[in-house]
Design an enzyme around this catalytic site. Structure first.
Site, short mmCIF file in Angstrom:
data_model
loop_
_atom_site.label_atom_id
_atom_site.label_comp_id
_atom_site.label_asym_id
_atom_site.label_seq_id
_atom_site.Cartn_x
_atom_site.Cartn_y
_atom_site.Cartn_z
N LYS A 234 0.81 -1.22 0.00
CA LYS A 234 0.00 0.00 0.00
C LYS A 234 0.84 1.27 0.00
O LYS A 234 0.42 2.30 -0.49
CB LYS A 234 -0.94 0.02 1.20
N GLU B 164 -9.64 7.64 3.24
CA GLU B 164 -10.57 6.86 4.04
C GLU B 164 -9.89 5.53 4.32
O GLU B 164 -9.00 5.11 3.59
CB GLU B 164 -11.89 6.66 3.31
N SER C 244 1.82 -9.79 -0.64
CA SER C 244 1.42 -8.38 -0.55
C SER C 244 1.73 -7.71 0.78
O SER C 244 1.94 -6.50 0.83
CB SER C 244 -0.08 -8.24 -0.84
C1 LIG Z 1 -5.06 -3.91 1.65
C2 LIG Z 1 -4.36 -5.19 1.40
C3 LIG Z 1 -4.73 -6.06 0.35
C4 LIG Z 1 -5.91 -5.82 -0.54
O1 LIG Z 1 -5.83 -4.68 -1.34
P1 LIG Z 1 -5.58 -4.73 -2.90
O2 LIG Z 1 -5.89 -3.37 -3.36
O3 LIG Z 1 -6.50 -5.77 -3.48
O4 LIG Z 1 -4.17 -5.11 -3.11
C5 LIG Z 1 -3.98 -7.21 0.15
N1 LIG Z 1 -2.94 -7.53 0.95
C6 LIG Z 1 -2.56 -6.73 1.97
C7 LIG Z 1 -1.40 -7.15 2.80
C8 LIG Z 1 -3.24 -5.55 2.23
O5 LIG Z 1 -2.86 -4.77 3.27
#
Ligand SMILES: *Cc1c(COP(=O)(O)O)cnc(C)c1O
Length: 417
Positions: free
Chosen positions: A107, A129, A394
């Site tokens: 993010k 938000e 992610s």
């Molecule tokens: C917020 C988040 C997601 C989901 O958001 P996307 O916009 O679909 O990437 C996925 N993995 C983590 C670790 C997150 O913090």
């Protein structure tokens, strides 16, 4: 939903996507995307759109952005070979480590990029938000870094559920506004942030957290996240000696997935997005938008959404707050429609099991969101012995400890060698 356009049309749309001809100037990805917003918001969106076109790809902006990614975010993030998971799965598994990025997830790539853009546009303050609080943390950190005041709108219910993140956001210098209207969760927070934006569009920058919403956000967020796939592609060539057979990413709004997938669209790689299967297949029991949803407009974008027969948007359920969303970015809707990316889901219990296996074999506590991608990759490996797999990791799972404590692991000890 499966492939909904003919092969020729699908090929034409994919070519346009790869060449950068999409979205078009109306923000459309084929039939999806666009900008469906109230009249009062049109000037704010047009101003942002013009700003994105003027600055996003100019050399000076890109130099500043790349510098922040390197010096503050900690890029490039590592690509890790996973020897013990590979052995367990009978595959060759590689992990792109967005968990190692500053604040613990992908993010931050988007947040620092948009904070720099806000600065460039002369905005005096930033609003954002947040639902689970992760985007609020990333936004607050990025705004502190560039020296802009930041206000984060958060549903009152979410503030209670995510108290540590509320404190984190405040410590990072941002103001948290409790939203008491509507469902008091993410959807109400978005409405409130949009209201604040309308009242002062010239001085306020709205920092959106995923590849969703009205044009230009899906495009802007994708362009700020493609660094994931660009790095991973090169790292696979350098470290693995070739590209993977398949790549996996979890899909909430779809920003980490589009960041990983976009630079791989032209390659002979199976791309698989994994949504939250929650506790079951029924409406309201999951957040498997692309797997089970239908076309409609949500938050300014024509995309695939979870709705009932009357068009009422449905509540979602998932063990991972970051995937708990009833829409998905329009570019993913197109990628599904043309058959280039396959979207499947993994249930809560499968994600938990995958998280535990990764922890014990590779020493990586991944996020609950990410765990869904591992659950799907593991099944793929069983069906494709010896395949080479890339997983977009992610984020890290430290934030998920309160949830994990409520779901004690059946610890399987692995034979030590
Ligand atoms: C917020 C988040 C997601 C989901 O958001 P996307 O916009 O679909 O990437 C996925 N993995 C983590 C670790 C997150 O913090």
């Amino acid at each position: 939903m499966s492939t909904v356009v003919g092969a020729d049309e699908a090929g034409r749309l994919l070519d346009a996507l790869i060449k950068g001809d999409m979205p078009d100037d109306k923000g459309r990805f084929g039939p999806f995307g666009g900008r469906y917003v109230p009249e009062t918001l049109v000037p704010a969106f047009e101003r942002l759109d013009a700003g994105v076109r003027a600055h996003l790809h100019d050399a000076e902006f890109q130099r500043d952005f790349q510098k922040e990614l390197r010096e503050w975010v900690g890029r490039p993030t590592a690509l890790s070979f996973a020897p013990r998971l590979s052995e367990a799965w009978g595959a060759e598994v590689w992990i792109k480590r967005e968990d190692l990025a500053h604040t613990g997830a992908h993010k931050i790539n988007n947040a620092i990029g948009q904070a720099l853009l806000a600065k460039r546009l002369g905005s005096q303050r930033v609003i954002a938000e947040t639902g689970a609080g992760q985007h609020g943390v990333a936004s607050a950190a990025a705004c502190a870094r560039v020296g802009l005041p930041c206000t984060v709108y958060m549903g009152a219910v979410d503030m209670e559920r995510q108290a540590p993140n509320v404190d984190r956001i405040r410590r990072l210098g941002a103001e948290v506004v409790a939203v008491e209207s509507g469902d008091k969760t993410l959807r109400a927070a978005i409405d409130e942030a949009l209201r604040a934006w309308v009242t002062d569009p010239d001085n306020t920058y709205y920092l959106l957290g995923s590849a969703v919403g009205a044009h230009p956000y899906p495009y802007l967020v994708r362009e700020l996240q493609v660094v994931i796939g660009q790095e991973a592609r090169q790292q696979m060539l350098d470290q693995a000696g070739g590209l993977p057979d398949a790549a996996f990413a979890c899909v909430g709004g779809g920003s980490n997935a589009i960041g990983l997938f976009y630079p791989l669209l032209g390659d002979d790689i199976e791309l698989i997005g994994v949504e939250a299967g929650g506790i079951g297949d029924g409406l309201g029991e999951n957040a498997a938008t692309l797997a089970t949803g239908t076309p409609g407009v949500l938050q300014g974008s024509y995309t695939i959404i979870l709705q009932d027969d009357d068009g009422q948007v449905q509540e979602t359920q998932s063990i991972s707050a970051g995937l708990d969303y009833s829409g998905v970015g329009p570019e993913h809707a197109l990628l599904q429609a043309i058959g280039r990316v396959k979207y499947i889901s993994a249930r809560d219990d499968e994600a938990l099991e995958a998280l535990q296996e990764l922890c014990a074999t590779e020493g990586i506590l991944t996020a609950l969101e990410t765990s869904h991608a591992y659950a799907a990759a593991r099944e793929y490996a069983q069906q494709h012995p010896g395949c080479r797999i890339l997983i977009g990791n992610s984020g890290r799972g430290d934030k998920d400890m309160p949830t994990l404590i409520q779901h004690p692991a059946r610890i399987r000890r692995h034979a030590s060698s």
